[in-house]
Write a protein that holds these residues in place. Structure first.
Motif, PDB file in Angstrom:
ATOM      1  N   LEU A  11       0.815  -1.213   0.000  1.00 45.37           N
ATOM      2  CA  LEU A  11       0.000   0.000   0.000  1.00 45.37           C
ATOM      3  C   LEU A  11       0.854   1.272   0.000  1.00 45.37           C
ATOM      4  CD1 LEU A  11      -2.855   1.097  -0.107  1.00 45.37           C
ATOM      5  CD2 LEU A  11      -2.921   0.960   2.381  1.00 45.37           C
ATOM      6  N   ARG A  15       0.785   4.001  -3.070  1.00 48.85           N
ATOM      7  CA  ARG A  15       0.486   5.423  -2.830  1.00 48.85           C
ATOM      8  C   ARG A  15       1.588   6.312  -3.394  1.00 48.85           C
ATOM      9  NH1 ARG A  15      -1.431   4.558   3.210  1.00 48.85           N
ATOM     10  NH2 ARG A  15      -3.637   4.179   2.839  1.00 48.85           N
ATOM     11  N   ASP A  16       2.839   5.917  -3.168  1.00 53.06           N
ATOM     12  CA  ASP A  16       3.956   6.706  -3.674  1.00 53.06           C
ATOM     13  C   ASP A  16       3.963   6.730  -5.202  1.00 53.06           C
ATOM     14  OD1 ASP A  16       4.843   7.341  -1.144  1.00 53.06           O
ATOM     15  OD2 ASP A  16       6.417   5.807  -1.108  1.00 53.06           O
ATOM     16  N   ARG A  19       1.205   9.046  -6.378  1.00 51.65           N
ATOM     17  CA  ARG A  19       1.538  10.444  -6.088  1.00 51.65           C
ATOM     18  C   ARG A  19       2.614  10.950  -7.045  1.00 51.65           C
ATOM     19  NH1 ARG A  19       5.581  12.301  -3.388  1.00 51.65           N
ATOM     20  NH2 ARG A  19       6.028  10.328  -2.347  1.00 51.65           N
ATOM     21  N   THR A  24      -3.869   8.291  -9.323  1.00 54.08           N
ATOM     22  CA  THR A  24      -4.658   7.828  -8.186  1.00 54.08           C
ATOM     23  C   THR A  24      -4.327   6.361  -7.902  1.00 54.08           C
ATOM     24  OG1 THR A  24      -6.483   7.150  -9.603  1.00 54.08           O
ATOM     25  CG2 THR A  24      -6.572   9.383  -8.692  1.00 54.08           C
ATOM     26  N   LEU A  25      -4.642   5.961  -6.710  1.00 55.63           N
ATOM     27  CA  LEU A  25      -4.481   4.575  -6.284  1.00 55.63           C
ATOM     28  C   LEU A  25      -5.864   3.953  -6.162  1.00 55.63           C
ATOM     29  CD1 LEU A  25      -2.728   2.249  -5.083  1.00 55.63           C
ATOM     30  CD2 LEU A  25      -3.227   3.240  -2.863  1.00 55.63           C
TER      31      LEU A  25
END
Length: 44
Positions: A11, A15-16, A19, A24-25
């Motif tokens: 996760l 996310r990284d 970003r 988007t994730l």
């Protein structure tokens, strides 16, 4: 980023990636979640 949530600890990496790519994730739990997730992403 479509992230398969199979119990691993990816996760933060997902996310990284989202970003850094200005995206988007979207977590998916099974193969059945992929098509609806893609539809949500592409309909934005």
């Amino acid at each position: 980023v479509l992230l398969e949530t199979d119990g691993e600890h990816d996760l933060p990496l997902g996310r990284d990636l989202a970003r850094l790519g200005h995206g988007t994730l979207t977590p998916v739990h099974t193969h059945r979640d992929v098509a609806p997730a893609l539809n949500r992403i592409l309909n934005r």
